[in-house]
Design a protein around this motif. Structure first.
Motif, short mmCIF file in Angstrom:
data_model
loop_
_atom_site.label_atom_id
_atom_site.label_comp_id
_atom_site.label_asym_id
_atom_site.label_seq_id
_atom_site.Cartn_x
_atom_site.Cartn_y
_atom_site.Cartn_z
N LEU A 99 0.83 -1.21 0.00
CA LEU A 99 0.00 0.00 0.00
C LEU A 99 0.86 1.26 0.00
O LEU A 99 0.54 2.24 -0.69
N LEU A 100 1.95 1.24 0.75
CA LEU A 100 2.86 2.39 0.76
C LEU A 100 3.60 2.54 -0.57
O LEU A 100 3.96 3.65 -0.97
N LEU A 101 3.82 1.41 -1.26
CA LEU A 101 4.41 1.50 -2.60
C LEU A 101 3.47 2.26 -3.54
O LEU A 101 3.93 3.02 -4.40
N ILE A 102 2.16 2.04 -3.38
CA ILE A 102 1.19 2.80 -4.19
C ILE A 102 1.31 4.29 -3.88
O ILE A 102 1.33 5.14 -4.78
N THR A 103 1.41 4.62 -2.58
CA THR A 103 1.53 6.03 -2.18
C THR A 103 2.78 6.67 -2.77
O THR A 103 2.73 7.79 -3.32
N ARG A 104 3.91 5.99 -2.70
CA ARG A 104 5.14 6.57 -3.23
C ARG A 104 5.10 6.69 -4.74
O ARG A 104 5.62 7.67 -5.30
N ALA A 105 4.50 5.71 -5.42
CA ALA A 105 4.40 5.79 -6.88
C ALA A 105 3.56 7.00 -7.30
O ALA A 105 3.93 7.74 -8.22
N VAL A 106 2.42 7.22 -6.62
CA VAL A 106 1.57 8.36 -6.96
C VAL A 106 2.28 9.67 -6.63
O VAL A 106 2.13 10.67 -7.33
N ARG A 107 3.07 9.67 -5.58
CA ARG A 107 3.73 10.90 -5.15
C ARG A 107 4.86 11.32 -6.09
O ARG A 107 4.96 12.51 -6.44
N CYS A 108 5.70 10.40 -6.51
CA CYS A 108 6.95 10.81 -7.15
C CYS A 108 7.12 10.35 -8.59
O CYS A 108 8.10 10.72 -9.22
#
Length: 409
Positions: A99-108
């Protein structure tokens, strides 16, 4: 990554080490809960890959995320073929990491890459509960699956929020850098143009006298050359000071006038050597060292640029007055006025063009407005040209009251 870790304070390093130990312990416990050594090792490795992808440098994130998601999906697919599966946990630590990988992908990441990585990670996270025993699948389909699917939405929203914060910070940083570039451009113009204009005026005077059949005597020529040399040295000093600021912005500017306006005396005196006689009227209340640096710097630049324009354009001027005082009706306003007695005509039209399209007075107006003041420039009340700058007078301390005085330079 390790260099960044070493650069952090000791307390941060201790917290990061503690977090790493807790994550490793959670992965080991979840792997051991499977009851089967190959599955335990695979669960630990896929979880470790997902966690590692969260902390790798930016340039390596895409590849690390692809490897982590692919490994997670592969283990889920292989687990469907196994007869011995975990009954308690399917890898909660790995789920949180996905789930945090999704957050980082959307962020950067760019939107296309973020959509692809986010979709793959979401599919892997939703399929993750299928690793447990088939007898637990009804509970998975009823409770766990929808919960994981709903958790994807906050992960995406968090990534978008962080992306907006990063964009706002970048815009702020670009604005600060642009303001710094403009500031340096103003400093370059104010210092160098002032000194170079004086050198040009001296050189023109020598050429004009020689072409008119009245060449200066050796003693006069030596005096003029000495003045040119002094002005050139001042220009070099100003250039060195500006370059030192450019090389190290944290270094204080050696060219700052200081906390009072007494350097205006040297400025006007130097102008009088190569231009028409100038008279400075300076309010003694402004020489007590209690003014903020932005006010003194702005007033210094206003006077300097005005004198430079007089030297360049007001060829018919015979006298210049510089008046810097606290306004009589408003004790919170400082007024700086520079006036010449030019006869109008071509030099006024030239300075109108300078005001409209040049960088000198335009930069001054921007500097004065940044300090909360107002700059006006135009023909004087009777003749010549006048530049007036009104600045809010925010003092560090209230100086003793005293009547204005006149300093003749």
């Amino acid at each position: 990554m390790f260099s960044v870790f070493r650069g952090r304070p000791l307390a941060h390093q201790a917290l990061l080490v503690l977090a790493a130990v807790l994550v490793i312990a959670a992965l080991v416990l979840e792997g051991a809960a499977t009851g089967y050594l190959p599955t335990a090792v695979a669960t630990f490795l896929t979880g470790a890959l997902c966690v590692t992808a969260l902390v790798v440098p930016e340039r390596r994130y895409t590849m690390a995320a692809i490897v982590a998601v692919a490994a997670s999906c592969a283990l889920t697919a292989v687990s469907l073929k196994l007869t011995q599966r975990p009954q308690v946990t399917f890898g909660v630590t790995e789920l949180v990491a996905l789930l945090l990988l999704i957050t980082r992908a959307v962020r950067c990441r760019p939107f296309v890459t973020a959509a692809a990585l986010g979709t793959a990670a979401a599919v892997s996270a939703v399929a993750l509960p299928l690793r447990i025993e088939p007898s637990q699948w009804p509970n998975v389909i009823t409770y766990v699956g929808p919960a994981v699917l709903l958790a994807v939405v906050p992960a995406v929203v968090l990534g978008l929020y962080l992306r907006l914060l990063d964009d706002a910070r970048d815009r702020r940083l670009q604005g600060d850098r642009q303001a710094q570039r403009i500031q340096y451009a103003r400093e370059l113009h104010d210092f160098v143009a002032h000194h170079v204009t004086a050198m040009i005026a001296q050189t023109k005077a020598i050429r004009f006298a020689t072409s008119a059949g009245h060449p200066p005597s050796p003693a006069e020529l030596d005096g003029m050359l000495v003045q040119i040399e002094e002005v050139g040295s001042q220009a070099m000093d100003s250039m060195r000071a500006l370059v030192s600021i450019l090389r190290n912005p944290a270094e204080p500017a050696a060219t700052s006038p200081g906390a009072d306006l007494t350097p205006l005396q040297d400025l006007v005196r130097t102008f009088s050597r190569t231009g028409p006689p100038a008279e400075l009227t300076l309010d003694p209340r402004l020489t007590s060292g209690c003014l903020p640096p932005e006010i003194t710097t702005t007033v210094h630049r206003v006077v300097q640029e005005s004198l430079t324009n007089i030297r360049k354009h007001a060829t018919a001027a015979e006298h210049v007055t510089v008046d810097v005082r606290v306004r009589g009706g408003d004790a919170n306003t400082l007024r700086a006025t520079v006036t010449d007695d030019g006869r109008g005509g071509r030099h006024d039209r030239g300075r109108r063009r300078t005001t409209a399209g040049g960088y000198g007075l335009t930069g001054l107006a921007e500097r004065v407005e940044a300090a909360g003041g107002r700059l006006t420039a135009g023909p004087g009340e009777f003749t010549g040209w006048q530049v007036v700058a009104d600045l809010p007078l925010r003092r560090r301390a209230d100086p003793p009251e005293s009547p204005p005085g006149i300093m003749d330079i």
